[in-house]
Motif scaffolding. Sequence first.
Motif, PDB file in Angstrom:
ATOM      1  N   HIS A 116      51.609  27.378 -63.788  1.00 32.82           N
ATOM      2  CA  HIS A 116      50.199  27.159 -62.962  1.00 32.82           C
ATOM      3  C   HIS A 116      49.084  27.795 -63.437  1.00 32.82           C
ATOM      4  N   LYS A 117      49.398  29.037 -63.769  1.00 33.00           N
ATOM      5  CA  LYS A 117      48.424  29.631 -64.602  1.00 33.00           C
ATOM      6  C   LYS A 117      47.848  29.264 -65.665  1.00 33.00           C
ATOM      7  N   LEU A 118      48.344  28.078 -66.464  1.00 33.53           N
ATOM      8  CA  LEU A 118      47.945  27.456 -67.611  1.00 33.53           C
ATOM      9  C   LEU A 118      47.336  26.047 -66.990  1.00 33.53           C
ATOM     10  N   ARG A 119      47.047  25.519 -65.855  1.00 33.06           N
ATOM     11  CA  ARG A 119      46.723  24.393 -65.750  1.00 33.06           C
ATOM     12  C   ARG A 119      45.476  24.265 -66.459  1.00 33.06           C
ATOM     13  N   PRO A 120      45.048  22.890 -66.783  1.00 33.26           N
ATOM     14  CA  PRO A 120      44.009  22.631 -67.611  1.00 33.26           C
ATOM     15  C   PRO A 120      42.760  23.171 -67.144  1.00 33.26           C
ATOM     16  N   SER A 121      42.518  23.388 -65.867  1.00 32.92           N
ATOM     17  CA  SER A 121      41.125  23.761 -65.174  1.00 32.92           C
ATOM     18  C   SER A 121      41.020  25.215 -65.715  1.00 32.92           C
ATOM     19  N   ARG A 122      41.928  25.983 -66.167  1.00 33.04           N
ATOM     20  CA  ARG A 122      41.767  27.226 -66.529  1.00 33.04           C
ATOM     21  C   ARG A 122      40.772  27.436 -67.867  1.00 33.04           C
ATOM     22  N   ILE A 123      40.544  26.100 -68.605  1.00 23.45           N
ATOM     23  CA  ILE A 123      39.821  26.254 -69.846  1.00 23.45           C
ATOM     24  C   ILE A 123      38.362  26.278 -69.624  1.00 23.45           C
ATOM     25  N   ILE A 124      38.004  26.266 -68.295  1.00 21.84           N
ATOM     26  CA  ILE A 124      36.660  26.152 -67.822  1.00 21.84           C
ATOM     27  C   ILE A 124      35.887  27.758 -68.196  1.00 21.84           C
ATOM     28  N   LEU A 125      36.514  28.946 -67.754  1.00 21.91           N
ATOM     29  CA  LEU A 125      36.069  30.171 -67.645  1.00 21.91           C
ATOM     30  C   LEU A 125      35.863  30.476 -69.145  1.00 21.91           C
ATOM     31  N   PRO A 126      36.811  30.486 -70.144  1.00 25.06           N
ATOM     32  CA  PRO A 126      36.811  30.861 -71.335  1.00 25.06           C
ATOM     33  C   PRO A 126      35.714  30.173 -72.092  1.00 25.06           C
ATOM     34  N   VAL A 127      35.702  28.777 -71.884  1.00 24.66           N
ATOM     35  CA  VAL A 127      34.655  27.980 -72.458  1.00 24.66           C
ATOM     36  C   VAL A 127      33.013  28.624 -71.956  1.00 24.66           C
ATOM     37  N   LEU A 128      32.925  28.681 -70.910  1.00 23.28           N
ATOM     38  CA  LEU A 128      31.684  29.117 -70.156  1.00 23.28           C
ATOM     39  C   LEU A 128      31.331  30.784 -70.960  1.00 23.28           C
ATOM     40  N   ILE A 129      32.407  31.535 -70.908  1.00 31.26           N
ATOM     41  CA  ILE A 129      32.052  32.940 -71.583  1.00 31.26           C
ATOM     42  C   ILE A 129      31.646  32.812 -72.859  1.00 31.26           C
ATOM     43  N   GLY A 130      32.482  31.887 -73.784  1.00 29.86           N
ATOM     44  CA  GLY A 130      32.283  31.895 -75.363  1.00 29.86           C
ATOM     45  C   GLY A 130      30.950  31.275 -75.441  1.00 29.86           C
ATOM     46  N   LEU A 131      30.740  30.025 -74.994  1.00 27.94           N
ATOM     47  CA  LEU A 131      29.434  29.227 -75.243  1.00 27.94           C
ATOM     48  C   LEU A 131      28.218  30.089 -74.874  1.00 27.94           C
ATOM     49  N   SER A 132      28.388  31.048 -73.658  1.00 28.75           N
ATOM     50  CA  SER A 132      27.330  31.756 -73.029  1.00 28.75           C
ATOM     51  C   SER A 132      26.889  32.680 -74.306  1.00 28.75           C
ATOM     52  N   VAL A 133      27.808  33.204 -74.674  1.00 24.62           N
ATOM     53  CA  VAL A 133      27.604  34.370 -75.638  1.00 24.62           C
ATOM     54  C   VAL A 133      27.023  33.922 -77.006  1.00 24.62           C
ATOM     55  N   VAL A 134      27.624  32.635 -77.537  1.00 26.94           N
ATOM     56  CA  VAL A 134      26.800  31.942 -78.538  1.00 26.94           C
ATOM     57  C   VAL A 134      25.504  31.432 -78.269  1.00 26.94           C
ATOM     58  N   GLY A 135      25.219  30.861 -77.184  1.00 24.07           N
ATOM     59  CA  GLY A 135      23.853  30.416 -76.732  1.00 24.07           C
ATOM     60  C   GLY A 135      22.969  31.533 -76.658  1.00 24.07           C
ATOM     61  N   PHE A 136      23.603  32.717 -76.116  1.00 21.19           N
ATOM     62  CA  PHE A 136      22.511  33.822 -76.130  1.00 21.19           C
ATOM     63  C   PHE A 136      22.050  34.284 -77.587  1.00 21.19           C
ATOM     64  N   MET A 137      23.061  34.318 -78.475  1.00 17.92           N
ATOM     65  CA  MET A 137      22.845  34.650 -79.724  1.00 17.92           C
ATOM     66  C   MET A 137      21.999  33.741 -80.418  1.00 17.92           C
ATOM     67  N   PHE A 138      21.897  32.464 -80.246  1.00 14.31           N
ATOM     68  CA  PHE A 138      21.219  31.534 -80.857  1.00 14.31           C
ATOM     69  C   PHE A 138      19.752  31.691 -80.345  1.00 14.31           C
ATOM     70  N   TRP A 139      19.569  31.991 -78.982  1.00 11.27           N
ATOM     71  CA  TRP A 139      18.480  31.990 -78.373  1.00 11.27           C
ATOM     72  C   TRP A 139      17.758  33.314 -78.864  1.00 11.27           C
ATOM     73  N   ARG A 140      18.194  34.383 -79.184  1.00 13.02           N
ATOM     74  CA  ARG A 140      17.741  35.745 -79.783  1.00 13.02           C
ATOM     75  C   ARG A 140      17.196  35.473 -81.178  1.00 13.02           C
ATOM     76  N   SER A 141      17.883  34.629 -81.998  1.00  7.37           N
ATOM     77  CA  SER A 141      17.620  34.666 -83.480  1.00  7.37           C
ATOM     78  C   SER A 141      17.319  33.326 -84.184  1.00  7.37           C
TER      79      SER A 141
END
Length: 361
Positions: A16-41
């Motif tokens: 149950h911990k591996l249900r597909p909806s669990r992909i949302i959090l890591p995607v948000l975290i990863g893309l937020s970091v990359v987005g911030f890096m792009f915004w900064r430079s």
Amino acid sequence: MPQLTEPQNEEQQLLHKLRPSRIILPVLIGLSVVGFMFWRSYKPGDLAPLANAKPLWLLVMAVVLVARDAGYVYRIRYLTQKVLSWRASLDVIMLWEFSSCVLPSAVGGTAVAPVLLHKEGIPLGKSVAYIMATAMLDNLYYVLAVPLVVLIGGDALYPHEALQGGLVATLRVAFIASYVFVSAYAFLMVYAIFVNPRSVKRIFIRLFSLTGLRRWRNKAYQHGNELVLASAQLRGNGVAYWLRASFSTAFVWTARYLVIGCLISAFIDVTWAEFWLIFGRNLTYKVILLIAITPGGAGIAEGAFPTFFGKFIGTATMTNFMVLLYRIVTYYLYLVLGAIFLPRWITRIFGKKEAEEILSE
């Protein structure tokens, strides 16, 4: 380590911990970091190397990725002595990779893998033994690879150009400490599986009976039992079995560490000396990922990437693009594949009705 016996409801809770909806959090975290890096430079002109992409290196990278997964499928099928079909082996590997992406790096897919093998019809004791064999082989690869890359790269394995002296020293200490720990644990597993598992079990129990470590005594006892069982299951396998397992392990990890070099070479001109230095820096980069507490190292892997590989790429904007592309092919891809494979596998194993309950809770 995974338990030797798990009730049915605990298996379902784990899945149950591996249900597909669990992909949302890591995607948000990863893309937020990359987005911030792009915004900064971000500077538009810095992406000019994209126009000079080398199709051959992109093809090599794709071949390396496919070969890596094929190697994992081959290894698990032959480690389980062909009890798993090719299809079942593919399902197990895809879900193993998926679990590594949605669970913290310190947990990874190790907690899930025995359940996957058990539900494929392999007794749980054997499942644990096979997973312990993969862990032992993976650790031994690291133990053997580190001296080789240190010999090739030397002090250049550490990103002096991106870190101040104190941080480089801290990274060096962490790298050495992780190597010592992995080496000690790998050889302890070798001794336990092939020589005397009961003595190692006694060491675990006595060690975790000390003041301050007693809270983990039950887990140490359980892990000692697992080593004893793994030894009974694996010791009788012949030389051919272990040679096949060892070569497939070396193949998949070498392919895994080649991906970044292939990716950078597809857009940036690098010498062969730089290419192999990139390969070596993967092993120091791994230290950061080992201590990541986010699912699949999301955010931390993206943030640390420029520190280790930025000097080979050039501008910050181009480096951030490489971060995004690297995570797409080695992380986000497996989130998508896992979200596809997991419902199908649960339906095949548990039935359609029960699968709907597991995935919807």
